[in-house]
Every structure is written in C-alpha cells, then in structure tokens.
Enzyme design. Structure first.
Site, PDB file in Angstrom:
ATOM      1  CG  ASP A  72     -51.272  14.610   9.090  1.00  0.00           C
ATOM      2  OD1 ASP A  72     -52.410  14.956   8.693  1.00  0.00           O
ATOM      3  OD2 ASP A  72     -50.703  13.587   8.680  1.00  0.00           O
TER       4      ASP A  72
ATOM      5  CB  THR B  24     -47.152   9.490  -7.759  1.00  0.00           C
ATOM      6  OG1 THR B  24     -48.146  10.488  -7.404  1.00  0.00           O
ATOM      7  CG2 THR B  24     -47.853   8.240  -8.271  1.00  0.00           C
TER       8      THR B  24
ATOM      9  CG  ASP C 139     -48.344  15.465   6.841  1.00  0.00           C
ATOM     10  OD1 ASP C 139     -48.565  14.605   5.976  1.00  0.00           O
ATOM     11  OD2 ASP C 139     -48.947  16.573   6.865  1.00  0.00           O
TER      12      ASP C 139
ATOM     13  NE  ARG D 149     -45.746  15.025  -0.819  1.00  0.00           N
ATOM     14  CZ  ARG D 149     -44.515  14.793  -0.390  1.00  0.00           C
ATOM     15  NH1 ARG D 149     -43.495  15.379  -0.995  1.00  0.00           N
ATOM     16  NH2 ARG D 149     -44.282  14.026   0.644  1.00  0.00           N
TER      17      ARG D 149
HETATM   18  C1  PRP Z   1     -47.706  19.215   1.716  1.00  0.00           C
HETATM   19  C2  PRP Z   1     -47.231  20.645   1.814  1.00  0.00           C
HETATM   20  C3  PRP Z   1     -47.077  21.045   0.370  1.00  0.00           C
HETATM   21  C4  PRP Z   1     -46.604  19.760  -0.271  1.00  0.00           C
HETATM   22  C5  PRP Z   1     -45.120  19.848  -0.465  1.00  0.00           C
HETATM   23  O1  PRP Z   1     -49.068  19.190   1.478  1.00  0.00           O
HETATM   24  O2  PRP Z   1     -48.060  21.481   2.564  1.00  0.00           O
HETATM   25  O3  PRP Z   1     -48.284  21.513  -0.218  1.00  0.00           O
HETATM   26  O4  PRP Z   1     -46.929  18.700   0.643  1.00  0.00           O
HETATM   27  O5  PRP Z   1     -44.637  18.759  -1.143  1.00  0.00           O
HETATM   28  P1  PRP Z   1     -44.037  18.868  -2.615  1.00  0.00           P
HETATM   29  O6  PRP Z   1     -43.079  19.988  -2.622  1.00  0.00           O
HETATM   30  O7  PRP Z   1     -43.354  17.530  -2.791  1.00  0.00           O
HETATM   31  O8  PRP Z   1     -45.162  19.043  -3.580  1.00  0.00           O
HETATM   32  P2  PRP Z   1     -49.928  17.843   1.483  1.00  0.00           P
HETATM   33  O9  PRP Z   1     -50.087  17.303   0.103  1.00  0.00           O
HETATM   34  O10 PRP Z   1     -49.361  16.889   2.498  1.00  0.00           O
HETATM   35  O11 PRP Z   1     -51.374  18.341   1.900  1.00  0.00           O
HETATM   36  P3  PRP Z   1     -51.945  18.941   3.265  1.00  0.00           P
HETATM   37  O12 PRP Z   1     -51.360  20.334   3.405  1.00  0.00           O
HETATM   38  O13 PRP Z   1     -53.400  18.962   2.999  1.00  0.00           O
HETATM   39  O14 PRP Z   1     -51.551  18.054   4.397  1.00  0.00           O
HETATM   40  N1  URA Z   2     -45.168  17.648   3.075  1.00  0.00           N
HETATM   41  C1  URA Z   2     -44.978  17.760   4.416  1.00  0.00           C
HETATM   42  O1  URA Z   2     -45.907  18.129   5.151  1.00  0.00           O
HETATM   43  N2  URA Z   2     -43.770  17.486   4.904  1.00  0.00           N
HETATM   44  C2  URA Z   2     -42.734  17.086   4.137  1.00  0.00           C
HETATM   45  O2  URA Z   2     -41.631  16.840   4.657  1.00  0.00           O
HETATM   46  C3  URA Z   2     -42.952  16.970   2.748  1.00  0.00           C
HETATM   47  C4  URA Z   2     -44.179  17.258   2.245  1.00  0.00           C
END
Ligand code: PRP
Ligand code: URA
Length: 207
Positions: free
Chosen positions: A201, A105, A198, A101
């Site tokens: 993380d 944005t 997150d 993500r």
């Molecule tokens: C997080 C999560 C989803 C997304 C959700 O991933 O695991 O994939 O955000 O958000 P959305 O519904 O607004 O699209 P992230 O992009 O943080 O990546 P990561 O799992 O690599 O930390």
């Molecule tokens: N991705 C995450 O990991 N946590 C949130 O709350 C939203 C997006």
C-alpha cells in the site's frame, strides 16, 4: 542462514522509510536505494570465474559472475525492489510470483506464477520481497522455486522479524536470507512491529 545488515547507509534510510509521513513517491525511492545497498552486500556470495581482461597495455586477470541469475519479485511489494537488483545484475532474467496474504488467516494465497525453469545446476534464483512477517509467503515462494528445480536460492527482504526468520530457517535451512532490519515482533494481525506498515500500500499509494 540469515544476515541482517548493519550498514550505516541502510540504517540511515530506514528511519525515513518507517516514518508514516513519508509519501509513496519518496517511499519508492527509499525502497530502491535500500535494495541496491542490500543487494550489493548480499551479492558478495555470487560465484565468479577467471576471464582474461584485455586492457590498453596488457591482459589483466579478470573475474566474471559465474551464475545464471533469475530475479523473482513477489507481487506486489517485491516489484519495488526489482529495478535496483536489475541494475546490479543487468543480465539476470526475471520471473514473477503473485501472492496475496489472506487478511483473516495471514496464509499466503498464490495467484500467478511466470518463472523460467533453471538454466542449469548453478542457476541462482533471487527472491525479492520487502517484508518477512510470518514467513508464510517466503516459504511458499521458495517451495515453488524448488519444485521448478532451483537448488540455489537467495531471499532478500528489507524488514524481517524473529517469527519469519525462524520459520524460514526451519523450513528452508539451505536458503540464504539477507535483511536490512530485524524488528521486534508481529502484532495480533501479523504485521511487523515497529515495521513500516503495509509495504504494498505504501509503495503503490493504495492506503
Ligand atoms: C506482504 C508482503 C509479503 C507478505 C509477508 O504482501 O509483501 O509478501 O505480506 O507476510 P508473511 O511473511 O506473513 O507471509 P501482501 O500479501 O500484503 O500483498 P501485496 O504485496 O500485494 O500488498
Ligand atoms: N505485510 C506488510 O506489508 N507489512 C507487514 O508488516 C506484514 C506483512
């Protein structure tokens, strides 16, 4: 259609999952256990067919799963759910979808996809991602699966919110969504409140 679990085993574990003091090694265990329970509930939708079940004294009437299943974790955080679902469905194959993500944005940016094509009309793709926030990543992932030819898709997540659920339902009303919780809202940087922070993380210790 979406279903939010009300199971006590799930609710109990969510308390510890949310706690920011829960360390990654415990967080990973909780994600795995929650995914097992949620998967067990959601997979009641799986089709079955009749099979003979030979037993010591006679042949019983058995039923076996009648779908070819592909598990698709969305990287990174979806990986935390994979082990649990592979345990429930040991014959399922696995595809992966990398999606990040954009921090400014909140739009999803796909960076990797290795997903098998559907084995047939009845193939079921189960998308795994602990978070459904804006719904951008889930909708993009579902569109990718549909482009590959999947007609039956199930989305499993741990924490959802009204914004993500309504977007999913609007863009992909045919996808069945199961979540362990529906939280209140998104904050100004599109994180779920109260949420768990997150997920990636916290799973991988990269806070
Ligand atoms: C997080 C999560 C989803 C997304 C959700 O991933 O695991 O994939 O955000 O958000 P959305 O519904 O607004 O699209 P992230 O992009 O943080 O990546 P990561 O799992 O690599 O930390
Ligand atoms: N991705 C995450 O990991 N946590 C949130 O709350 C939203 C997006």
């Amino acid at each position: 259609m979406h279903t939010i679990s009300t199971h006590p085993l799930i609710r109990h574990r969510l308390v510890e999952l949310r706690n920011p003091a829960t360390p990654p090694k415990r967080f990973r265990i909780l994600v795995r256990e929650l995914s097992t329970f949620l998967g067990y509930e959601a997979l009641r939708e799986l089709p079955t067919r009749a099979v003979p079940a030979p037993s010591p004294f006679a042949v019983a009437e058995g039923r076996e799963i009648a779908a070819t299943v592909v598990l698709v974790p969305i990287l990174r955080a979806g990986l935390g759910m994979l082990d649990a679902l592979s345990g429930l469905l040991p014959d399922a194959s696995v595809g992966v979808l990398g999606m990040q993500r954009n921090e400014k944005t909140a739009e999803p940016e796909p960076y990797y996809a290795k997903i098998p094509v559907p084995a047939g009309e009845e193939s079921l793709a189960i998308l795994l991602d602990p978070m459904l926030a804006t719904g951008g990543s889930a909708c993009d992932a579902i569109a990718t699966l549909k482009k590959l030819g999947y007609k039956r898709i199930l989305f499993l997540c741990l924490i959802s919110c009204p914004e993500g659920l309504s977007r999913l339902e609007k863009e992909h009303p045919d996808v069945s969504v199961w979540a362990a919780a529906e939280d209140d809202r998104l904050n100004e940087v599109k994180y779920i409140v109260p949420g768990i922070g997150d997920a990636g993380d916290r799973l991988f210790g990269t806070l």
